[in-house]
Motif scaffolding. Structure first.
Motif, PDB file in Angstrom:
ATOM      1  N   THR A 175      73.386   5.915 -46.538  1.00 11.61           N
ATOM      2  CA  THR A 175      73.954   6.294 -47.825  1.00 11.61           C
ATOM      3  C   THR A 175      73.235   5.521 -48.926  1.00 11.61           C
ATOM      4  O   THR A 175      72.733   4.422 -48.692  1.00 11.61           O
ATOM      5  CB  THR A 175      75.462   5.963 -47.922  1.00 11.61           C
ATOM      6  N   SER A 228      73.002  18.300 -42.328  1.00  9.49           N
ATOM      7  CA  SER A 228      72.928  16.910 -41.865  1.00  9.49           C
ATOM      8  C   SER A 228      72.767  15.916 -43.014  1.00  9.49           C
ATOM      9  O   SER A 228      72.828  14.714 -42.801  1.00  9.49           O
ATOM     10  CB  SER A 228      71.771  16.731 -40.880  1.00  9.49           C
ATOM     11  N   MET A 229      72.541  16.423 -44.248  1.00  9.34           N
ATOM     12  CA  MET A 229      72.408  15.518 -45.388  1.00  9.34           C
ATOM     13  C   MET A 229      72.865  16.216 -46.658  1.00  9.34           C
ATOM     14  O   MET A 229      72.928  17.442 -46.713  1.00  9.34           O
ATOM     15  CB  MET A 229      70.971  15.038 -45.554  1.00  9.34           C
ATOM     16  N   HIS A 230      73.183  15.409 -47.652  1.00  9.90           N
ATOM     17  CA  HIS A 230      73.591  15.962 -48.937  1.00  9.90           C
ATOM     18  C   HIS A 230      73.219  14.975 -50.035  1.00  9.90           C
ATOM     19  O   HIS A 230      73.309  13.757 -49.842  1.00  9.90           O
ATOM     20  CB  HIS A 230      75.100  16.231 -48.955  1.00  9.90           C
ATOM     21  N   SER A 231      72.796  15.501 -51.178  1.00  9.45           N
ATOM     22  CA  SER A 231      72.473  14.652 -52.316  1.00  9.45           C
ATOM     23  C   SER A 231      72.870  15.368 -53.595  1.00  9.45           C
ATOM     24  O   SER A 231      73.052  16.594 -53.613  1.00  9.45           O
ATOM     25  CB  SER A 231      70.980  14.318 -52.342  1.00  9.45           C
ATOM     26  N   TYR A 273      72.964  10.012 -52.215  1.00 10.14           N
ATOM     27  CA  TYR A 273      72.618  10.821 -51.050  1.00 10.14           C
ATOM     28  C   TYR A 273      73.281  10.234 -49.814  1.00 10.14           C
ATOM     29  O   TYR A 273      73.596   9.050 -49.750  1.00 10.14           O
ATOM     30  CB  TYR A 273      71.111  10.994 -50.862  1.00 10.14           C
ATOM     31  N   ILE A 274      73.498  11.095 -48.844  1.00 12.09           N
ATOM     32  CA  ILE A 274      74.093  10.699 -47.568  1.00 12.09           C
ATOM     33  C   ILE A 274      73.378  11.462 -46.460  1.00 12.09           C
ATOM     34  O   ILE A 274      73.038  12.639 -46.620  1.00 12.09           O
ATOM     35  CB  ILE A 274      75.615  10.977 -47.539  1.00 12.09           C
ATOM     36  N   VAL A 275      73.134  10.778 -45.344  1.00 12.71           N
ATOM     37  CA  VAL A 275      72.503  11.382 -44.171  1.00 12.71           C
ATOM     38  C   VAL A 275      73.443  11.201 -42.987  1.00 12.71           C
ATOM     39  O   VAL A 275      73.917  10.083 -42.718  1.00 12.71           O
ATOM     40  CB  VAL A 275      71.131  10.723 -43.863  1.00 12.71           C
TER      41      VAL A 275
END
Length: 108
Positions: free
Chosen positions: A6, A70-73, A22-24
């Motif tokens: 994160t 799998s990720m978001h930003s 962002y987060i992975v």
């Protein structure tokens, strides 16, 4: 374990306060993003809450949370004061098959 990484930080442009993040996740997640961003402003020696961004609010739902990835930003903005300091408390969240994890991180 649902969250691999994160990051959150604040960018400033005059009066505009931008909280970037962002987060992975560890794999493809049912939900991934941020549940909340609490934004605080320094007045004298006291931090005061000035705004809460919630993923359940329709205005911020797509910005803060995503599904089947799998990720978001993204980022949110707030019009504040050019001569004030701000920090944000970011509540990262990932969910898979009924299990979930939340990580809280501060952004300056």
């Amino acid at each position: 374990d649902y969250i691999t990484a994160t990051s959150a930080w604040i960018e400033r442009d005059g009066n505009t306060v931008e909280v970037d993040f962002y987060i992975v996740g560890t794999e493809l997640m049912d939900k991934i993003g941020l549940k909340y961003i609490y934004l605080y402003e320094l007045n004298g020696n006291t931090w005061g809450l000035v705004k809460i961004f919630r993923y359940t609010d329709s205005a911020y739902a797509a910005t803060l949370m995503d599904t089947n990835t799998s990720m978001h930003s993204g980022y949110v903005t707030y019009v504040g004061s050019a001569n004030k300091q701000y920090y944000a408390s970011c509540w990262f969240y990932a969910e898979k098959n009924g299990g979930s994890d939340t990580i809280t991180q501060s952004a300056y």
